[in-house]
Design a protein around this motif. Structure first.
Motif, mmCIF file in Angstrom:
data_model
loop_
_atom_site.group_PDB
_atom_site.id
_atom_site.type_symbol
_atom_site.label_atom_id
_atom_site.label_comp_id
_atom_site.label_asym_id
_atom_site.label_seq_id
_atom_site.Cartn_x
_atom_site.Cartn_y
_atom_site.Cartn_z
ATOM 1 N N LEU A 284 -27.386 -11.857 35.956
ATOM 2 C CA LEU A 284 -27.165 -12.073 37.382
ATOM 3 C C LEU A 284 -28.171 -13.016 37.889
ATOM 4 O O LEU A 284 -29.271 -12.867 37.786
ATOM 5 C CB LEU A 284 -27.214 -10.876 38.232
ATOM 6 N N GLN B 87 -18.839 -2.619 36.612
ATOM 7 C CA GLN B 87 -19.694 -3.320 37.119
ATOM 8 C C GLN B 87 -21.222 -2.527 36.480
ATOM 9 O O GLN B 87 -22.153 -3.208 36.338
ATOM 10 C CB GLN B 87 -19.909 -3.066 38.573
ATOM 11 N N GLU B 88 -21.138 -1.353 36.242
ATOM 12 C CA GLU B 88 -22.318 -0.765 35.613
ATOM 13 C C GLU B 88 -22.630 -1.269 34.035
ATOM 14 O O GLU B 88 -23.793 -1.404 33.753
ATOM 15 C CB GLU B 88 -22.179 0.860 35.324
ATOM 16 N N LYS C 288 -21.347 -9.380 40.827
ATOM 17 C CA LYS C 288 -21.296 -8.236 39.677
ATOM 18 C C LYS C 288 -19.491 -8.224 40.021
ATOM 19 O O LYS C 288 -18.825 -8.119 38.879
ATOM 20 C CB LYS C 288 -21.803 -7.176 40.155
ATOM 21 N N THR D 169 -27.946 -6.888 33.556
ATOM 22 C CA THR D 169 -28.445 -7.586 34.869
ATOM 23 C C THR D 169 -28.853 -8.848 34.616
ATOM 24 O O THR D 169 -29.136 -9.745 35.476
ATOM 25 C CB THR D 169 -29.302 -6.733 35.431
ATOM 26 N N ASP D 170 -29.174 -9.319 33.447
ATOM 27 C CA ASP D 170 -29.969 -10.405 32.870
ATOM 28 C C ASP D 170 -28.928 -11.762 33.350
ATOM 29 O O ASP D 170 -29.360 -12.949 33.505
ATOM 30 C CB ASP D 170 -30.099 -10.853 31.456
ATOM 31 N N ARG E 216 -26.212 -10.001 44.642
ATOM 32 C CA ARG E 216 -25.631 -9.540 43.452
ATOM 33 C C ARG E 216 -24.655 -8.485 43.333
ATOM 34 O O ARG E 216 -23.847 -8.642 42.353
ATOM 35 C CB ARG E 216 -27.158 -8.649 42.777
ATOM 36 N N ASN E 217 -24.444 -7.918 44.320
ATOM 37 C CA ASN E 217 -23.183 -6.904 44.322
ATOM 38 C C ASN E 217 -21.981 -7.807 44.352
ATOM 39 O O ASN E 217 -20.972 -7.571 43.366
ATOM 40 C CB ASN E 217 -23.121 -6.175 45.452
#
Ligand SMILES: Nc1ncnc2c1ncn2[C@@H]1O[C@H](COP(=O)(O)OP(=O)(O)OP(=O)(O)O)[C@@H](O)[C@H]1O
Ligand code: SF4
Ligand SMILES: [Mg+2]
Length: 331
Positions: free
Chosen positions: A121, A113-114, A133, A118-119, A129-130
């Motif tokens: 999402l 997930q790291e 992901k 982020t773009d 968001r979590n």
């Protein structure tokens, strides 16, 4: 379009107080959408090249190059931050012994997930968001053929088998939707079914997403099924490169020919440390490098002139470095 352009990359490393050239004037060009194979015996410097590209070598080692660019940007002179940004966004690496490149203290789910940009999402709130992901991570695991995503995401690296780690590393590599995937011996030691899955996956990513792949391997059969271009390395020197079919049909360098002869019709894998059937001896250690052409002591065509480093010669898109290439009598 050229993605990665390396000219005369030289790496000196200190061994027992003296500096030796572990890589000597390496040349390699990787184009967009290309699957490029990098081959050579164990100890020839393949992994050192991979580490040099991504800046993962000890800082005390001396690295120089006439050119080492990513889409025209100089990798050697840019700041560490700028280089990391490129590696994170555009280049994904599957290192040899991938388990060592995972954090043993984080679950695979946390690590995957790291890696997700982020773009991608679209949701606003952190809990949404979590969730998003996690969905993206599960989707990636399914893509690489890991069915039990629940178990994989909640496991720590040492808790899952090797072939699953390897598939997981490919999922990690795909997460950032890179322009280039560098896979350093991704199928070593795998049984045939797992190996075939990995190779199909890399080929599919190349076809569907137009991702370039630098495929580092001993496995000439895999290479012949996947790659269109091949660079051959011997003892830290690039000895020949060109279109794969062209090289198979008419190799100019005695080492390339020996490599091809060692895997007749490309039907079998060439295990690490295996002797090359048509060449005597083994690859020299870095303490005992021959001067000039490093193949000299093993080369059946060697003559006095070979104590001088051979210049690169070019025939269309085919490059080789040898004073007395095969077929030269006929030219
Ligand atoms: N950290 C290091 N310190 C000293 N020598 C090293 C180091 N890493 C690599 N070498 C030496 O550099 C040479 C090239 O190593 P490298 O790991 O790049 O080979 P390789 O082609 O990737 O081999 P393999 O197919 O077995 O993975 C070898 O002689 C190796 O012993
Ligand atoms: S330069 Fe000489 S030693 Fe090197 S590969 Fe060619 S013939 Fe053999
Ligand atoms: Mg290696």
């Amino acid at each position: 379009m050229v993605l990665l352009d390396i000219k005369n990359l030289t790496l000196e490393i200190d061994i027992s107080g003296s500096w030796v050239k572990a890589l000597d004037k390496i040349n390699m060009v990787i184009h967009e959408k290309q699957i490029h194979a990098l081959v050579g015996e164990s100890g020839s410097g393949k992994s050192l090249i991979v580490k040099a590209i991504v800046g993962a070598l000890p800082v005390r080692w001396r690295i120089t190059a006439d050119r080492m660019t990513w889409k025209g940007q100089n990798l050697l002179t840019m700041t560490v931050k700028a280089r990391r940004k490129i590696i994170r966004k555009d280049i994904s690496v599957i290192f040899q012994n991938p388990i060592n490149s995972l954090d043993p203290l984080l679950t695979l789910g946390q690590q995957l997930q790291e890696m997700l940009p982020t773009d991608n999402l679209t949701k606003t709130w952190f809990w949404q968001r979590n969730k998003q992901k996690r969905e993206l991570a599960i989707n990636l695991l399914h893509k690489v053929g890991i069915k039990n995503h629940q178990l994989c995401l909640s496991s720590y690296p040492h808790q899952i088998p090797n072939d699953v780690v390897q598939k997981f590393m490919i999922a990690m590599a795909l997460a950032s939707e890179p322009k280039l995937i560098i896979a350093d011996d991704p199928t070593r030691g795998m049984e045939v079914t797992a190996k075939t899955q990995i190779l199909k996956l890399l080929s599919r990513v190349n076809q569907v997403k137009s991702t370039s792949v630098l495929f580092v391997s001993h496995d000439l059969l895999a290479i012949s099924n996947m790659a269109s271009y091949m660079t051959v390395l011997y003892c830290g020197q690039t000895v020949e490169s060109g279109d794969l079919l062209q090289l198979r049909k008419r190799a100019f360098h005695p080492y390339t020919q020996a490599l091809l002869n060692s895997a007749p019709s490309f039907r079998k894998d060439l295990p690490p440390k295996s002797p090359l059937s048509s060449l005597d001896g083994t690859i020299p250690t870095l303490h005992n490098l021959p001067i000039g052409c490093r193949l000299g002591p093993r080369c059946p065509r060697a003559r006095r002139e070979c104590v001088a480093i051979p210049q690169i010669r070019r025939v269309h898109t085919h490059f080789y470095s040898c004073h007395f290439p095969l077929h030269w009598e006929a030219k």
